[in-house]
Design an enzyme around this catalytic site. Structure first.
Site, PDB file in Angstrom:
ATOM      1  N   ASN A 163      94.285  52.688   3.714  1.00 16.28           N
ATOM      2  CA  ASN A 163      92.948  53.172   3.374  1.00 16.28           C
ATOM      3  C   ASN A 163      92.951  53.719   1.954  1.00 16.28           C
ATOM      4  O   ASN A 163      93.922  54.340   1.496  1.00 16.28           O
ATOM      5  CB  ASN A 163      92.431  54.201   4.386  1.00 16.28           C
ATOM      6  N   ILE A 164      91.865  53.435   1.258  1.00 15.72           N
ATOM      7  CA  ILE A 164      91.717  53.829  -0.144  1.00 15.72           C
ATOM      8  C   ILE A 164      90.387  54.556  -0.277  1.00 15.72           C
ATOM      9  O   ILE A 164      89.318  53.929  -0.195  1.00 15.72           O
ATOM     10  CB  ILE A 164      91.763  52.589  -1.073  1.00 15.72           C
ATOM     11  N   GLU A 165      90.475  55.879  -0.405  1.00 14.56           N
ATOM     12  CA  GLU A 165      89.243  56.684  -0.452  1.00 14.56           C
ATOM     13  C   GLU A 165      88.728  56.810  -1.882  1.00 14.56           C
ATOM     14  O   GLU A 165      89.380  56.406  -2.844  1.00 14.56           O
ATOM     15  CB  GLU A 165      89.533  58.058   0.180  1.00 14.56           C
TER      16      GLU A 165
ATOM     17  N   GLU B  57      92.640  48.291   7.463  1.00 17.13           N
ATOM     18  CA  GLU B  57      92.536  46.963   8.079  1.00 17.13           C
ATOM     19  C   GLU B  57      91.853  45.991   7.121  1.00 17.13           C
ATOM     20  O   GLU B  57      92.285  44.852   6.946  1.00 17.13           O
ATOM     21  CB  GLU B  57      91.706  47.029   9.368  1.00 17.13           C
TER      22      GLU B  57
ATOM     23  N   CYS C 174      85.415  47.566  10.500  1.00 16.65           N
ATOM     24  CA  CYS C 174      86.676  46.805  10.480  1.00 16.65           C
ATOM     25  C   CYS C 174      86.736  45.826  11.647  1.00 16.65           C
ATOM     26  O   CYS C 174      87.221  44.710  11.494  1.00 16.65           O
ATOM     27  CB  CYS C 174      87.872  47.750  10.507  1.00 16.65           C
TER      28      CYS C 174
HETATM   29  N1  THU Z   1      90.070  54.578   8.321  1.00 13.42           N
HETATM   30  C1  THU Z   1      90.807  53.435   8.268  1.00 13.42           C
HETATM   31  O1  THU Z   1      91.511  53.153   7.296  1.00 13.42           O
HETATM   32  N2  THU Z   1      90.723  52.592   9.325  1.00 13.42           N
HETATM   33  C2  THU Z   1      89.948  52.808  10.418  1.00 13.42           C
HETATM   34  O2  THU Z   1      89.725  51.913  11.197  1.00 13.42           O
HETATM   35  C3  THU Z   1      89.409  54.160  10.647  1.00 13.42           C
HETATM   36  C4  THU Z   1      89.172  54.924   9.403  1.00 13.42           C
HETATM   37  C5  THU Z   1      90.172  55.510   7.192  1.00 13.42           C
HETATM   38  C6  THU Z   1      88.924  55.591   6.355  1.00 13.42           C
HETATM   39  C7  THU Z   1      89.078  56.969   5.760  1.00 13.42           C
HETATM   40  O3  THU Z   1      89.899  56.878   4.624  1.00 13.42           O
HETATM   41  C8  THU Z   1      89.830  57.759   6.812  1.00 13.42           C
HETATM   42  O4  THU Z   1      90.399  56.810   7.683  1.00 13.42           O
HETATM   43  C9  THU Z   1      88.955  58.709   7.609  1.00 13.42           C
HETATM   44  O5  THU Z   1      87.815  58.082   8.091  1.00 13.42           O
END
Ligand code: THU
Length: 133
Positions: A44-46, A57, A91
């Site tokens: 995940n990349i915020e 994903e 996703c």
């Molecule tokens: N996140 C994912 O990477 N995959 C998911 O299916 C659920 C949520 C990440 C997005 C965000 O960076 C963090 O989790 C909290 O929502």
């Protein structure tokens, strides 16, 4: 879990170290297998503009598609907590574009626990191109 799945699990675990999650502190790693056996990982990349966040994903799938793959047969999703990962709705929809109903989804946590699902179990009644025929 067969050796291939164990390796896939380790790829997701290793990838999760690169998660960029300074806002939620919820780290996620994904690893996928394409038809030729090639493995792609994603994290995940915020973003300070929260809505621009990309989930692990989708990062993995977009990497694979951009390298010429269009089918994912297995995915491992791991996160940094004791709770099993649960892919978000966006996703699941993106996964449905590149995974079939019988393809395999492993939802894992940070303690090596996991549960195995078929894709259709995690997204019943998926919307697809067939709905537009
Ligand atoms: N996140 C994912 O990477 N995959 C998911 O299916 C659920 C949520 C990440 C997005 C965000 O960076 C963090 O989790 C909290 O929502």
């Amino acid at each position: 879990m067969e050796i291939n799945e164990k390796q896939l699990f380790e790829v997701a675990q290793e990838a999760m170290k690169n998660a960029y999650a300074p806002y939620s502190h919820y780290t996620v790693g994904a690893a996928i297998v394409c038809d030729d056996g090639q493995i792609y990982s994603g994290v995940n990349i915020e973003n300070a503009s929260y809505g621009l966040t990309n989930c692990a994903e989708r990062t993995a799938i977009f990497k694979a598609v951009s390298e010429g793959h269009q089918h994912v047969s297995r995915i491992v999703i791991i996160n940094g907590t004791k709770e099993l990962s649960k892919p978000c709705g966006a996703c699941r929809q993106v996964m449905s574009e590149f995974m079939g109903p019988e393809d395999i989804v492993y939802l894992a946590n940070c303690q090596n626990d996991f549960k195995e699902f078929t894709f259709k179990e995690i997204l019943p009644l998926a919307f697809s191109d067939k709905d537009m025929d």
